[in-house]
Write a protein that holds these residues in place. Sequence first.
Motif, short mmCIF file in Angstrom:
data_model
loop_
_atom_site.label_atom_id
_atom_site.label_comp_id
_atom_site.label_asym_id
_atom_site.label_seq_id
_atom_site.Cartn_x
_atom_site.Cartn_y
_atom_site.Cartn_z
N UNK A 17 81.32 55.89 54.17
CA UNK A 17 81.72 56.54 55.44
C UNK A 17 80.65 57.56 55.82
N UNK A 18 80.18 57.46 57.06
CA UNK A 18 79.11 58.33 57.55
C UNK A 18 79.54 59.05 58.82
N UNK A 19 79.08 60.30 58.96
CA UNK A 19 79.24 61.06 60.20
C UNK A 19 77.97 60.89 61.03
N UNK A 20 78.13 60.42 62.28
CA UNK A 20 77.01 60.16 63.17
C UNK A 20 77.08 61.12 64.35
N UNK A 32 79.10 65.51 69.40
CA UNK A 32 80.37 65.08 68.83
C UNK A 32 80.04 64.22 67.62
N UNK A 33 80.87 64.31 66.60
CA UNK A 33 80.68 63.43 65.44
C UNK A 33 81.58 62.21 65.58
N UNK A 34 80.97 61.04 65.60
CA UNK A 34 81.74 59.81 65.42
C UNK A 34 81.52 59.39 63.97
N UNK A 35 82.45 58.62 63.46
CA UNK A 35 82.39 58.25 62.04
C UNK A 35 82.29 56.74 61.90
N UNK A 36 81.39 56.31 61.04
CA UNK A 36 81.20 54.88 60.75
C UNK A 36 81.82 54.57 59.40
N UNK A 37 82.66 53.54 59.38
CA UNK A 37 83.36 53.13 58.17
C UNK A 37 82.88 51.74 57.77
N UNK A 38 82.36 51.62 56.55
CA UNK A 38 81.95 50.32 56.05
C UNK A 38 83.18 49.58 55.50
N UNK A 39 83.36 48.34 55.91
CA UNK A 39 84.47 47.52 55.46
C UNK A 39 83.93 46.18 54.95
N UNK A 65 70.76 54.36 59.90
CA UNK A 65 70.70 55.28 58.76
C UNK A 65 71.79 54.98 57.74
N UNK A 66 72.88 54.38 58.21
CA UNK A 66 73.98 53.99 57.32
C UNK A 66 73.81 52.56 56.81
N UNK A 67 72.70 51.91 57.16
CA UNK A 67 72.43 50.56 56.70
C UNK A 67 73.07 49.49 57.54
N UNK A 68 73.33 49.77 58.82
CA UNK A 68 74.01 48.82 59.69
C UNK A 68 73.30 48.77 61.05
N UNK A 69 73.86 47.97 61.95
CA UNK A 69 73.34 47.86 63.32
C UNK A 69 74.52 47.70 64.26
N UNK A 70 74.24 47.74 65.56
CA UNK A 70 75.31 47.53 66.54
C UNK A 70 75.97 46.16 66.34
N UNK A 71 75.21 45.18 65.91
CA UNK A 71 75.76 43.84 65.71
C UNK A 71 76.79 43.80 64.58
N UNK A 72 76.77 44.82 63.73
CA UNK A 72 77.73 44.87 62.61
C UNK A 72 79.06 45.51 63.00
N UNK A 73 79.14 46.07 64.23
CA UNK A 73 80.39 46.74 64.63
C UNK A 73 81.48 45.70 64.89
N UNK A 74 82.67 46.00 64.35
CA UNK A 74 83.82 45.11 64.52
C UNK A 74 84.95 45.76 65.31
N UNK A 75 85.00 47.09 65.33
CA UNK A 75 86.08 47.76 66.05
C UNK A 75 85.80 49.25 66.22
N UNK A 76 86.47 49.84 67.22
CA UNK A 76 86.35 51.27 67.49
C UNK A 76 87.75 51.85 67.59
#
Length: 340
Positions: A17-20, A32-39, A65-76
Amino acid sequence: MSTAPALPPVEQVLPGIWALPLPITGTGLAYVRVYAIEADDGFYLVDAGWPSPSALDLLAAGLAAAGASLADLRGVLVTHIHPDHYGLAARIREATTAWIALHPAEAALIDVRYSTESKLGASIQQWLHAAGVPHSRSEELSASMLAGPGDIGICHPDLELRHGDRPPIPGREVVAVHTPGHTPGHLMFDLPAENAVFAGDHLLSRATPNISFGPLSDPDPLSDYLRSLLAVADLGPRTAFPAHQHAIPDAASRAEELVRHHDDRLQEVLMVLRSGAETVHEVCGELAWHHRLESLPAYLVRAALGETHAHLLRLATLGAATVSPGPPQRWAAVSTRGTG
């Protein structure tokens, strides 16, 4: 020539879990901090961020920086529809296959706040007149919005989440917690396995979240908020990750502090009523604020009026104040009973 303040770095706050940090424009807040969750199947966001010109690029850089890309996003998972939390949702949907999730009470307000057909400005003026704001000032106050009708892309949710719902995030237990007050459909997102909760604007580490009555609020937002604060303890020990400021190691203790703050504020509002102030506008002008009201931008003056109105409504719920219809509405203290 002024430059925007530098953003803090992307931070891993928990395993996976990362704070972006994403920039905010036109407010007293830098980001604002949005948070990225790896699943198991990709990444999920808590909140979308403000729709500044560079926000989508900065979101992509934060994910990298969290090891992902926009293409890896599945939900918000959107905590609420204020522009710094929801504003980038439409652009994320256009750029990815990610679904957008909101509480239904929040989804119901999207067109009211952001549609070009909205009559929100007229509704705000009507409320300001009832609050006793002089006509010479009400037009300026009603027009001052961080983002209103036509300012951001409208994005209706693909998924509606109610209290206790578990969004489909493979390999992660995430539970929606309805915490109305700041907005009618505000959600926190609990992570029971991590003893953590994404708090949105329900809890902040230093500031007290703005709890306002107005055209987009519930009828008694402060009563809603106080109940929501008490419910934080029901989650058990939690570290809270808010959208602004810093992590809160003990969410329940911070919630208790905020309850005490509002108890003190209710007593202050009662004292101002007993001194002779009658309208929301008059009461607001007599309360102690961190900054002089006349020095604040118009949208913050309106927020102060809304918060004052919310405290008056709470006093009425407690039987400690009455109001006559108006306009302008006139308030009066009715007893010396405590407000607890």
